[in-house]
Scaffold this motif. Sequence first.
Motif, PDB file in Angstrom:
ATOM      1  N   VAL A  53       0.844  -1.190   0.000  1.00 19.08           N
ATOM      2  CA  VAL A  53       0.000   0.000   0.000  1.00 19.08           C
ATOM      3  C   VAL A  53       0.880   1.241   0.000  1.00 19.08           C
ATOM      4  CG1 VAL A  53      -0.169   0.167   2.527  1.00 19.08           C
ATOM      5  CG2 VAL A  53      -2.046   1.034   1.110  1.00 19.08           C
ATOM      6  N   VAL A  54       0.354   2.329  -0.559  1.00 22.54           N
ATOM      7  CA  VAL A  54       1.053   3.609  -0.545  1.00 22.54           C
ATOM      8  C   VAL A  54       0.058   4.718  -0.279  1.00 22.54           C
ATOM      9  CG1 VAL A  54       0.802   3.967  -3.052  1.00 22.54           C
ATOM     10  CG2 VAL A  54       2.659   5.116  -1.835  1.00 22.54           C
ATOM     11  N   VAL A  55       0.498   5.738   0.455  1.00 18.83           N
ATOM     12  CA  VAL A  55      -0.298   6.939   0.650  1.00 18.83           C
ATOM     13  C   VAL A  55       0.622   8.133   0.453  1.00 18.83           C
ATOM     14  CG1 VAL A  55       0.077   6.963   3.172  1.00 18.83           C
ATOM     15  CG2 VAL A  55      -1.902   8.148   2.196  1.00 18.83           C
ATOM     16  N   ALA A  56       0.105   9.179  -0.197  1.00 15.95           N
ATOM     17  CA  ALA A  56       0.880  10.390  -0.432  1.00 15.95           C
ATOM     18  C   ALA A  56      -0.018  11.600  -0.237  1.00 15.95           C
ATOM     19  CB  ALA A  56       1.467  10.399  -1.847  1.00 15.95           C
ATOM     20  N   ALA A  57       0.575  12.698   0.246  1.00 17.93           N
ATOM     21  CA  ALA A  57      -0.198  13.899   0.532  1.00 17.93           C
ATOM     22  C   ALA A  57       0.609  15.143   0.208  1.00 17.93           C
ATOM     23  CB  ALA A  57      -0.619  13.935   1.997  1.00 17.93           C
ATOM     24  N   GLN A  58      -0.099  16.188  -0.204  1.00 10.75           N
ATOM     25  CA  GLN A  58       0.448  17.545  -0.301  1.00 10.75           C
ATOM     26  C   GLN A  58      -0.286  18.391   0.725  1.00 10.75           C
ATOM     27  OE1 GLN A  58       0.024  18.903  -4.395  1.00 10.75           O
ATOM     28  NE2 GLN A  58       2.235  18.861  -4.645  1.00 10.75           N
ATOM     29  N   ALA A  59       0.462  18.898   1.701  1.00 14.84           N
ATOM     30  CA  ALA A  59      -0.155  19.663   2.792  1.00 14.84           C
ATOM     31  C   ALA A  59      -1.308  18.849   3.375  1.00 14.84           C
ATOM     32  CB  ALA A  59      -0.578  21.038   2.292  1.00 14.84           C
ATOM     33  N   ASP A  60      -2.533  19.391   3.370  1.00 14.86           N
ATOM     34  CA  ASP A  60      -3.672  18.679   3.955  1.00 14.86           C
ATOM     35  C   ASP A  60      -4.398  17.780   2.959  1.00 14.86           C
ATOM     36  OD1 ASP A  60      -3.220  19.978   6.365  1.00 14.86           O
ATOM     37  OD2 ASP A  60      -4.690  21.559   5.964  1.00 14.86           O
ATOM     38  N   ASP A  61      -3.971  17.787   1.713  1.00 14.01           N
ATOM     39  CA  ASP A  61      -4.689  17.069   0.662  1.00 14.01           C
ATOM     40  C   ASP A  61      -4.161  15.645   0.483  1.00 14.01           C
ATOM     41  OD1 ASP A  61      -6.327  19.248  -0.015  1.00 14.01           O
ATOM     42  OD2 ASP A  61      -4.774  20.089  -1.317  1.00 14.01           O
ATOM     43  N   LEU A  62      -5.049  14.680   0.554  1.00 13.20           N
ATOM     44  CA  LEU A  62      -4.714  13.292   0.256  1.00 13.20           C
ATOM     45  C   LEU A  62      -4.628  13.133  -1.249  1.00 13.20           C
ATOM     46  CD1 LEU A  62      -4.318  10.396   1.359  1.00 13.20           C
ATOM     47  CD2 LEU A  62      -6.785  10.096   1.120  1.00 13.20           C
ATOM     48  N   VAL A  63      -3.421  12.922  -1.742  1.00 10.93           N
ATOM     49  CA  VAL A  63      -3.174  12.832  -3.175  1.00 10.93           C
ATOM     50  C   VAL A  63      -3.431  11.421  -3.689  1.00 10.93           C
ATOM     51  CG1 VAL A  63      -1.366  12.988  -4.930  1.00 10.93           C
ATOM     52  CG2 VAL A  63      -1.543  14.744  -3.173  1.00 10.93           C
ATOM     53  N   LEU A  64      -2.984  10.427  -2.918  1.00 15.77           N
ATOM     54  CA  LEU A  64      -3.112   9.036  -3.365  1.00 15.77           C
ATOM     55  C   LEU A  64      -3.184   8.130  -2.150  1.00 15.77           C
ATOM     56  CD1 LEU A  64      -2.861   6.888  -5.741  1.00 15.77           C
ATOM     57  CD2 LEU A  64      -0.423   6.843  -5.184  1.00 15.77           C
ATOM     58  N   CYS A  65      -4.105   7.189  -2.160  1.00 13.50           N
ATOM     59  CA  CYS A  65      -4.116   6.123  -1.174  1.00 13.50           C
ATOM     60  C   CYS A  65      -4.566   4.870  -1.911  1.00 13.50           C
ATOM     61  CB  CYS A  65      -5.053   6.453  -0.014  1.00 13.50           C
ATOM     62  SG  CYS A  65      -4.760   5.410   1.442  1.00 13.50           S
ATOM     63  N   GLU A  66      -3.630   3.942  -2.121  1.00  7.22           N
ATOM     64  CA  GLU A  66      -3.863   2.859  -3.057  1.00  7.22           C
ATOM     65  C   GLU A  66      -3.185   1.589  -2.578  1.00  7.22           C
ATOM     66  OE1 GLU A  66      -3.892   3.433  -7.519  1.00  7.22           O
ATOM     67  OE2 GLU A  66      -1.889   2.587  -7.243  1.00  7.22           O
ATOM     68  N   GLY A  67      -3.877   0.469  -2.690  1.00 15.04           N
ATOM     69  CA  GLY A  67      -3.294  -0.816  -2.355  1.00 15.04           C
ATOM     70  C   GLY A  67      -3.098  -1.662  -3.583  1.00 15.04           C
ATOM     71  N   TRP A  68      -2.164  -2.591  -3.463  1.00 18.05           N
ATOM     72  CA  TRP A  68      -1.860  -3.500  -4.569  1.00 18.05           C
ATOM     73  C   TRP A  68      -1.847  -4.935  -4.074  1.00 18.05           C
ATOM     74  CZ3 TRP A  68       0.548   0.951  -3.380  1.00 18.05           C
ATOM     75  CH2 TRP A  68       0.537   1.977  -4.336  1.00 18.05           C
TER      76      TRP A  68
END
Length: 365
Positions: free
Chosen positions: A49-64
Motif C-alpha cells: 500500500v502507498v499513501v501520499a499527501a500535499q499539505a492537507d490534501d490526500l493525493v493518493l491512497c492505493e493498495g496493490w
Amino acid sequence: MRRRATTRVSAAAVLVAVSASLLVGCGPGGPDTIAPFVAETVPADARGVVVAAQADDLVLCEGWGSADETGDVAFGCDTVVDVMSMTKQFTAAAVLRLQMLGELDVSDPIGTYLDAVPEDKQGITIEHLLTHTSGLVDGLGDDYDPVGRDDLIDAAMDSVLQSTPGTSYAYSNLGYGLLAAIIEIASGTGYEQFLAEHLFGPAGMTSTGYVLPDWSRLDVAVEFDDEGNPRGRPIDHPWAEDGPYWNLRGNGGLLSTARDMFRWHLALRGDDVLDDAAKAQLFEPRVREEPDDTYYGYGWVITDHDDEPVAWHNGGNSHAYGELARTPDGSAMLFWTTTQAASRDGWTFEDLGPELTDGILQRLL
C-alpha cells in the motif's frame, strides 16, 4: 536523495497492482502522475500500500495485490501493517510530548528514571538515546525473546558500551527500548496507553497500536517470504498480553494503516499533539550518519531532496519493508510498505525502494 538504511534488518520489498485511489490533480510531473509512476515502478506481483499527501490534501491512497494467503482480501488504505522501525518516530514524539507536559527533559540523564545505572552509563541522556549516540549496542537478543521491561533495563545496564556516550553515532534499537521504559516510568502509564492517549487519540488514529485498537485478525496483513509462502501476521509472533516483548517495544512493531499514517501527518501539521518548539526539536538534524551525508534527528533521518529538507525513516524485518518521508514543514508526505520484501524472480525493494520514494517526492515537491 541520499540516505542510509536504518532498519532492524537489511532492506527489501513492496506493492502490487490496482485497487482504490484518491487523486488531487496538477500539471505534468505533478501529483496526478504518482499513481502511473508507482504502477510502472513496482513489480506486477508485489503486494502492499502507498499513501501520499500535499499539505492537507490526500493525493493518493492505493493498495496493490492481496493482503492474505487466499487472495480474497485486497490490500487497501485500511489494511493493518507493521510499521517496523518507523515506530521510533512515534516514540520520539511521545518523549517530546512528555517534555511539553513537564514530566521530563531530553537533557536528563537516564539515571533520573532508571535505577542502578552503572558509572560508565551515568553520562547517557535521553537525547543520546533519541539520536543513537548513547554508545549502547544495537540489540541484546531476538525480537520475540520473552524479555520484560526490568529484564531489558538490567541487560542494558550490564552491557558493554561501544563508545563513550555522546561521542559517536551507532544505531541502537536497545536505546529506543529504554526510551519506551522511560516513557512508562515518567508518565506512570503503559507505553502504548500513553501513545494512544497523547498521540493517536488527538490525531484521530483509530487503527494504530499494539493491542488496543479494535481491529479484527482479518484486518491485519499476512507477510510472505521471497518464495511467496505465507509467514503469518505480525500478531502471530510470540507477544506478551500487552504487546511485544521488550526487545521490540518502543523501537518497532507498532501496527497501523496507510490512512492512519496520513492522519499522523495531519497531526504533525497542527498543534494538537506537539507544539512548534517540539516539532522543531523532532526534525532538527543533529548527528551525521557517516559515511552518508544524512543526519539523525529524534526518530527521523534528516536528508534532502533537490536541496529541500526531508525527514525519512525506513523499517524492515525478515519479510516486510517500508518507508516514511515528509518535509518538516508538512508540505509533502508519503508512506509505503510491502508485506513481501523480495521475490525469487530477483526483485527486492532494497533496490527499488529509493527509486519509489524519490519518484513520489519529486512529484509532490
